[in-house]
Design a protein around this motif. Structure first.
Motif, mmCIF file in Angstrom:
data_model
loop_
_atom_site.group_PDB
_atom_site.id
_atom_site.type_symbol
_atom_site.label_atom_id
_atom_site.label_comp_id
_atom_site.label_asym_id
_atom_site.label_seq_id
_atom_site.Cartn_x
_atom_site.Cartn_y
_atom_site.Cartn_z
ATOM 1 N N ALA A 1 0.673 -1.427 -0.210
ATOM 2 C CA ALA A 1 0.313 0.118 0.145
ATOM 3 C C ALA A 1 0.469 1.364 -0.187
ATOM 4 C CB ALA A 1 -0.576 -0.051 1.165
ATOM 5 N N GLU A 2 2.084 0.859 0.333
ATOM 6 C CA GLU A 2 2.791 2.298 0.531
ATOM 7 C C GLU A 2 4.467 1.996 -0.840
ATOM 8 O OE1 GLU A 2 3.050 4.900 2.305
ATOM 9 O OE2 GLU A 2 1.060 4.369 3.704
ATOM 10 N N SER A 3 3.358 1.361 -1.756
ATOM 11 C CA SER A 3 4.435 1.219 -3.432
ATOM 12 C C SER A 3 3.557 2.012 -3.772
ATOM 13 C CB SER A 3 5.099 0.198 -3.178
ATOM 14 O OG SER A 3 3.956 -0.992 -3.994
ATOM 15 N N PRO A 4 4.620 2.462 -5.252
ATOM 16 C CA PRO A 4 3.626 2.960 -5.909
ATOM 17 C C PRO A 4 2.863 1.773 -6.782
ATOM 18 C CG PRO A 4 5.893 3.253 -6.623
ATOM 19 C CD PRO A 4 5.934 2.017 -5.185
ATOM 20 N N ALA B 1 -3.016 0.511 -8.315
ATOM 21 C CA ALA B 1 -4.085 0.040 -7.945
ATOM 22 C C ALA B 1 -4.859 0.746 -7.003
ATOM 23 C CB ALA B 1 -3.479 -1.236 -7.284
ATOM 24 N N MET B 2 -5.071 1.133 -6.165
ATOM 25 C CA MET B 2 -5.675 2.423 -5.469
ATOM 26 C C MET B 2 -6.233 3.574 -6.464
ATOM 27 S SD MET B 2 -4.554 2.193 -1.389
ATOM 28 C CE MET B 2 -2.734 2.757 -1.825
ATOM 29 N N ALA B 3 -5.546 4.285 -6.425
ATOM 30 C CA ALA B 3 -5.561 5.005 -8.299
ATOM 31 C C ALA B 3 -6.778 4.524 -8.909
ATOM 32 C CB ALA B 3 -4.558 5.991 -8.572
ATOM 33 N N ALA B 4 -6.771 3.618 -9.465
ATOM 34 C CA ALA B 4 -7.602 2.763 -10.507
ATOM 35 C C ALA B 4 -8.626 2.389 -10.028
ATOM 36 C CB ALA B 4 -6.978 1.990 -11.386
ATOM 37 N N ALA B 5 -8.819 2.071 -8.265
ATOM 38 C CA ALA B 5 -10.001 1.337 -7.387
ATOM 39 C C ALA B 5 -10.806 2.511 -7.642
ATOM 40 C CB ALA B 5 -9.727 1.146 -6.730
ATOM 41 N N LEU B 6 -10.550 3.991 -7.247
ATOM 42 C CA LEU B 6 -11.028 5.319 -7.078
ATOM 43 C C LEU B 6 -11.825 5.878 -8.130
ATOM 44 C CD1 LEU B 6 -8.151 6.669 -4.733
ATOM 45 C CD2 LEU B 6 -10.980 6.352 -4.122
ATOM 46 N N ALA B 7 -10.972 5.536 -9.327
ATOM 47 C CA ALA B 7 -11.629 5.962 -10.156
ATOM 48 C C ALA B 7 -12.639 5.241 -10.654
ATOM 49 C CB ALA B 7 -10.536 6.312 -11.677
ATOM 50 N N LYS B 8 -12.607 4.476 -11.207
ATOM 51 C CA LYS B 8 -14.137 2.928 -11.181
ATOM 52 C C LYS B 8 -14.723 3.206 -10.368
ATOM 53 C CE LYS B 8 -10.837 0.271 -13.296
ATOM 54 N NZ LYS B 8 -9.785 -1.240 -13.476
ATOM 55 N N LEU C 1 -2.502 7.258 -0.333
ATOM 56 C CA LEU C 1 -1.757 8.269 -2.066
ATOM 57 C C LEU C 1 -1.135 9.176 -0.860
ATOM 58 C CD1 LEU C 1 -5.062 7.679 -2.988
ATOM 59 C CD2 LEU C 1 -2.971 6.829 -3.861
ATOM 60 N N ASP C 2 -1.433 10.041 0.433
ATOM 61 C CA ASP C 2 -0.991 11.304 0.571
ATOM 62 C C ASP C 2 0.151 11.275 1.243
ATOM 63 O OD1 ASP C 2 -3.402 12.463 0.152
ATOM 64 O OD2 ASP C 2 -4.027 12.576 2.135
ATOM 65 N N HIS C 3 0.876 9.924 1.521
ATOM 66 C CA HIS C 3 2.095 9.818 2.046
ATOM 67 C C HIS C 3 3.351 9.574 1.126
ATOM 68 C CE1 HIS C 3 1.116 7.739 6.195
ATOM 69 N NE2 HIS C 3 1.201 8.306 5.981
ATOM 70 N N CYS C 4 2.711 9.592 -0.481
ATOM 71 C CA CYS C 4 3.208 9.388 -1.355
ATOM 72 C C CYS C 4 4.517 10.763 -1.194
ATOM 73 C CB CYS C 4 3.221 9.263 -3.002
ATOM 74 S SG CYS C 4 4.030 9.763 -4.058
ATOM 75 N N LEU C 5 5.257 11.276 -1.858
ATOM 76 C CA LEU C 5 6.407 12.136 -1.110
ATOM 77 C C LEU C 5 6.335 12.988 -3.206
ATOM 78 C CD1 LEU C 5 9.457 10.437 0.254
ATOM 79 C CD2 LEU C 5 8.609 12.004 1.233
ATOM 80 N N GLY C 6 5.972 11.513 -4.255
ATOM 81 C CA GLY C 6 6.146 12.067 -5.237
ATOM 82 C C GLY C 6 7.893 12.882 -6.165
ATOM 83 N N GLU D 1 2.084 12.106 -13.370
ATOM 84 C CA GLU D 1 0.477 12.656 -13.950
ATOM 85 C C GLU D 1 -0.595 11.785 -13.041
ATOM 86 O OE1 GLU D 1 0.000 15.291 -15.780
ATOM 87 O OE2 GLU D 1 1.646 15.548 -15.723
ATOM 88 N N LEU D 2 -0.630 10.357 -13.086
ATOM 89 C CA LEU D 2 -1.640 9.662 -11.985
ATOM 90 C C LEU D 2 -1.684 10.053 -10.844
ATOM 91 C CD1 LEU D 2 -0.365 6.266 -12.997
ATOM 92 C CD2 LEU D 2 -2.597 7.249 -13.429
ATOM 93 N N LEU D 3 -0.804 10.676 -10.323
ATOM 94 C CA LEU D 3 -0.718 10.466 -9.082
ATOM 95 C C LEU D 3 -1.837 12.730 -8.991
ATOM 96 C CD1 LEU D 3 0.018 10.784 -6.241
ATOM 97 C CD2 LEU D 3 2.355 11.156 -6.524
ATOM 98 N N VAL D 4 -1.348 13.138 -9.711
ATOM 99 C CA VAL D 4 -1.911 14.453 -9.477
ATOM 100 C C VAL D 4 -3.095 14.564 -9.792
ATOM 101 C CG1 VAL D 4 -2.041 17.150 -10.576
ATOM 102 C CG2 VAL D 4 0.021 16.195 -10.415
ATOM 103 N N GLU D 5 -3.524 13.724 -10.699
ATOM 104 C CA GLU D 5 -5.139 13.082 -11.462
ATOM 105 C C GLU D 5 -5.513 12.852 -10.556
ATOM 106 O OE1 GLU D 5 -5.606 11.521 -14.864
ATOM 107 O OE2 GLU D 5 -4.122 12.682 -15.995
ATOM 108 N N THR D 6 -5.377 12.027 -9.137
ATOM 109 C CA THR D 6 -6.139 11.021 -8.172
ATOM 110 C C THR D 6 -5.880 11.977 -7.250
ATOM 111 O OG1 THR D 6 -4.322 9.097 -8.851
ATOM 112 C CG2 THR D 6 -5.894 9.275 -6.854
#
Length: 390
Positions: A19-22, A27-34, A47-52, A68-73
């Motif tokens: 869950a703390e990996s790219p 996978a979480m971003a895709a599930a949220l979008a769907k 998701l917020d823990h990601c340092l970008g 881009e996936l991170l910014v859009e999510t």
């Protein structure tokens, strides 16, 4: 899905869970979008823990555009309720930040704020911000003539000889205050390389909003970038702050926005530097190696200073923990990564620390003890200090 990104991810290094990996976040971003999962606090936290830092994107064999996936999510989720909006609002307004900083560095005020910072909870973003104030009211980094100037770059510098090109220098927000000396140094080096330089007004590029899920605010800043760039009449936009570069590229697609270090490296033969016998530590920020891709260019420029011994910090952990506003929102996690980097700095036994990202330098300097503290500065300042006058 191959997992080659996992060893490069600093949050996976900290937590050792998917869950703390790219790929876990994708996978979480895709599930949220769907719409198959909801944005629970626990899911959002990962998701917020990601340092970008984009270390995953750099090594991805499938060229997944994780940034881009991170910014859009994050835009889909909107800003976190824990986001320190008031503090970030100050940082995004250079004039306000500069004024408050000047007041905060008055002797009695500084001592009072230091005591206040000690009373605040460890997780308080205000405690972190107060801990980053310099001990003296000077421009960070550099020596004469830069540290004593305290002035912003001149609006226009024109070479006497036919110019190689016209570039616009974007100073940013926090960098325009804390790294004013680096902006002056960038101008000096660009002019010496034959460029006409226009200094743009200081304002936020929109990175803090983009990474905080505030899409409208990020677009407003992007429009301000476009207007300022067009008004300058320049053909290229450059920045000495790699943390702004990806946002500037979104605002000005087509290769218009560049790292000033890469531009200088292409014309390094036009620059001559005085020798300097010194051993310095070089920290390569994530944004410089993963987004600007100018780390090799910087090493080539520094190598032109005869006698300079440059000791580069090891790559892992890939991020010092600063990561824009991450150090304000998750100070304990950021401090853990910072301590790893500072142990590397101490082991190198150097006289100064060079880093092109002002956020990284503020974060690292705040974690140094009186016994281990060494001066920090932007590498452009060192290059400008050693530049031979024409």
């Amino acid at each position: 899905m191959c997992g080659l990104c996992l060893p490069q991810c600093p949050t996976y290094l900290l937590d050792a869970q998917e869950a703390e990996s790219p790929r876990g976040r994708i996978a979480m971003a895709a599930a949220l979008a769907k719409g198959t999962v909801s944005a629970t606090p626990a899911l959002r936290l990962h998701l917020d823990h990601c340092l970008g830092c984009m270390s995953c994107e750099k090594v991805c064999p499938a060229k997944v555009e994780y940034g881009e996936l991170l910014v859009e999510t994050r835009a889909l989720l909107g800003p976190s309720q824990e986001r320190p909006d008031t503090l970030i609002g100050v940082l995004k307004r250079p004039a306000l930040y500069r004024g408050l900083r000047a007041v905060a560095l008055i002797g009695t005020v500084r001592r009072g704020l230091a005591r206040m910072g000690g009373w605040l909870p460890a997780r308080s973003p205000w405690r972190v911000a107060l801990g980053m104030l310099p001990r003296r009211n000077v421009v960070r980094g550099g020596s004469e003539p830069f540290a004593s100037q305290g002035s912003r770059p001149s609006a226009l510098l024109q070479e006497q000889a036919p110019a190689r090109g016209h570039v616009a220098l974007f100073p940013g927000c926090v960098a325009s205050v804390e790294d004013a000396a680096a902006q002056v140094a960038a101008q000096r080096l660009l002019v010496a390389a034959g460029f006409t330089v226009s200094a743009l007004p200081a304002f936020c590029c929109g990175a803090m909003d983009a990474h905080g899920g505030i899409a409208a605010g990020a677009e407003t800043s992007a429009e301000a970038v476009r207007r300022a760039y067009v008004a300058s009449g320049a053909t290229t936009l450059v920045t000495a702050t790699p943390g702004c570069l990806s946002t500037l590229r979104r605002a000005l697609p087509g290769g218009v926005a560049q790292d000033v270090i890469s531009l200088l490296a292409r014309h390094a033969d036009d620059l001559t530097f005085r020798p300097l016998t010194e051993r310095v530590a070089l920290h390569i920020p994530c944004t410089q190696t993963n987004i600007a891709r100018s780390d090799a260019d910087l090493r080539r420029l520094l190598a032109r200073i005869s006698g300079l011994d440059v000791a580069t910090l090891p790559a892992q952990p890939t991020c010092c923990g600063a990561a824009g506003t991450h150090m304000l929102e998750f100070p304990e996690r950021a401090a853990t990564l910072r301590d790893m980097k500072l142990r590397q700095v101490t082991a190198l036994a150097t006289s100064r620390l060079l880093s092109s990202n002002v956020g990284c330098r503020l974060h690292l300097a705040a974690g140094m003890t009186p016994e281990t503290a060494i001066p920090d500065l932007h590498p452009l300042i060192l290059l400008a200090e050693q530049l031979e006058s024409p």
